[in-house]
Design an enzyme around this catalytic site. Structure first.
Site, PDB file in Angstrom:
ATOM      1  N   CYS A 168      40.262-100.689  62.114  1.00  0.00           N
ATOM      2  CA  CYS A 168      39.899 -99.302  61.839  1.00  0.00           C
ATOM      3  C   CYS A 168      40.984 -98.588  61.047  1.00  0.00           C
ATOM      4  O   CYS A 168      41.906 -97.988  61.608  1.00  0.00           O
ATOM      5  CB  CYS A 168      39.615 -98.536  63.117  1.00  0.00           C
ATOM      6  SG  CYS A 168      38.963 -96.876  62.771  1.00  0.00           S
ATOM      7  N   CYS A 348      33.945 -95.889  59.461  1.00  0.00           N
ATOM      8  CA  CYS A 348      35.112 -95.320  60.129  1.00  0.00           C
ATOM      9  C   CYS A 348      34.851 -93.842  60.367  1.00  0.00           C
ATOM     10  O   CYS A 348      35.026 -93.023  59.458  1.00  0.00           O
ATOM     11  CB  CYS A 348      36.358 -95.512  59.258  1.00  0.00           C
ATOM     12  SG  CYS A 348      37.883 -95.040  60.087  1.00  0.00           S
TER      13      CYS A 348
END
Length: 427
Positions: A168, A348
């Site tokens: 991430c 994200c």
């Protein structure tokens, strides 16, 4: 209950790794072919919903909400082998476990995840979770992030991001934005100096999302330091050391005192992956970016954080990858051309404040791949609807959808069924 494999046992499909990628792939395979002989090799008794740790670090999720027992998540019809794989032997269609036993397979799915290399930063492991040093990349320390945020009324807060790739890519920023949002709400922001140290040359790798993020950098008064890489931590001395790119192209050392330090650790492929025949020069498992089949071993697929595909390493990427691997693996087993294509999708959700998210969704080459029409959710702007998606809907999609073979908004793209179209993916 889990069992241990005896030496020389063999299955049709062996999945190495029982995290999000491994379990989702097993569920997708069994959805398509019930009764398939699938074994999942995974040592951990607990399974974590890691995207939730950002919310734990802001006091919005309880830690218990992000963890369940592995045995409760293994899809019916698959067998859990509670063991650790220490070596791949694809030339002989087998893997070796830590107890010395071997497991053979007809098809292999490698999904072992990545290594959080805490030890790569001297002093970090010794002080993580105390002395003002925390990380939302750890289940144990994420609650400490919220403790520090609440306790800090003045001083300096440092947030760090190592070189890519990492889990991430927006994770380090999320911790910073949510912390700053709390300090704004408490009227403390003017007394807290916030610095964001990223080893990269840009704030975020997909340009379309940078303007919205820069607006929050300015709102919170963040001192953005590009090309600044954390190299050491002195917890008791409350000092962090950085390698900073100089104007002449050289690197200089800089020390910064802190009252709070949030660290995102460097991340690599696990050692047994890097040392295996499956690894590319980068250390990650070498796959074709579209089919996710190994570049050299035709009965091996890989997905998730450990594979070499240049997508964002996120749970959202796994949600799209698992059906592709499931379809293409079964095609290879049946002697048919592969048609399912992975486009590099990753997501994200950048939590820029409590109640608003910049929903970054993109694929290979930074191509924007929004899941919703722009009038509903404009991913390049902060959105309240995206916040509800992150805080309420995505956890349930993970636990009740992805890990159970329900492929909501995740059906694979397919090449046309013509010899010319499938030539590049032919087994």
């Amino acid at each position: 209950m889990p069992t241990r494999a005896a030496p020389a046992t063999t299955c049709d499909v062996l999945i190495v790794g029982g995290g999000a990628a491994g379990i989702a792939t097993a569920a997708s395979l069994l959805k398509r072919q019930p009764g398939l002989d699938i074994w999942i090799v995974e040592p951990s008794e607990r399974h974590y919903y890691q995207p939730g740790w950002t919310m734990v670090g802001r006091g919005l999720f309880r830690p218990e909400r992000t963890v369940r027992m592995t045995e409760d998540l293994i899809p019916p019809g698959a067998e859990w082998i509670r063991a650790s794989v220490v070596a791949f032997d694809p030339d002989h269609d087998r893997v070796q476990c830590a107890d010395g036993g071997w497991i053979g397979y007809r098809m292999l799915v490698a999904a072992p995840g990545l290594k959080l290399d805490w030890g790569a930063i001297p002093g970090l492991m010794e002080t993580l979770g105390r002395n003002g040093v925390t990380s939302n990349y750890s289940f144990e320390s994420a609650p400490y992030t919220w403790e520090l945020v609440q306790a800090l009324h003045r001083g300096r807060a440092l947030f760090t991001q190592p070189p890519m790739p990492i889990k991430c890519a927006g994770g380090p920023q999320k911790a910073m934005y949510l912390s700053a949002d709390h300090w704004v709400r408490e009227g403390l922001i003017d007394d807290i100096q916030i610095e964001f140290h990223t080893a990269g040359p840009v704030l975020f790798g997909v340009k379309a999302y940078v303007p919205a993020l820069m607006a929050y950098i300015e709102k919170y008064g963040v001192d953005l330091r590009l090309g600044s890489r954390l190299t050491a931590v002195d917890g008791p001395g409350r000092t962090a050391t950085f390698a900073v790119g100089g104007p002449d192209g050289g690197v200089v050392e800089e020390r910064r005192e802190f009252d709070m330090l949030h660290v995102c650790p460097p991340q690599t492929a696990p050692g047994f992956v890097r040392d295996s025949p499956l690894a590319a020069a980068s250390g990650w498992i070498e796959v074709d970016d579209s089919s996710l089949r190994h570049a050299r071993f035709e009965n091996v697929f890989a997905l998730g954080d450990a594979c070499s595909a240049p997508n964002a390493k996120t749970a959202a990427a796994v949600r799209k990858q698992a059906p592709v691997v499931a379809e293409n693996l079964l095609s290879v087993m049946r002697g048919r051309p592969m048609r399912a294509v992975y486009d590099g999708y990753g997501s994200c959700p950048l939590t820029v404040e409590r109640g608003k998210i910049v929903l970054a969704e993109f694929g290979y080459g930074g191509k924007l791949l929004p899941s919703f029409p722009k009038w509903l959710v404009d991913g390049t702007r902060p959105s309240r609807l995206a916040w509800h998606l992150k805080s309420e809907i995505l956890p349930e999609i993970y636990w009740q959808g992805m890990l159970k073979g329900h492929e909501w908004l995740a059906a694979p793209h397919h090449l046309p069924a013509t010899p010319r179209a499938v030539e590049g993916l032919r087994p």
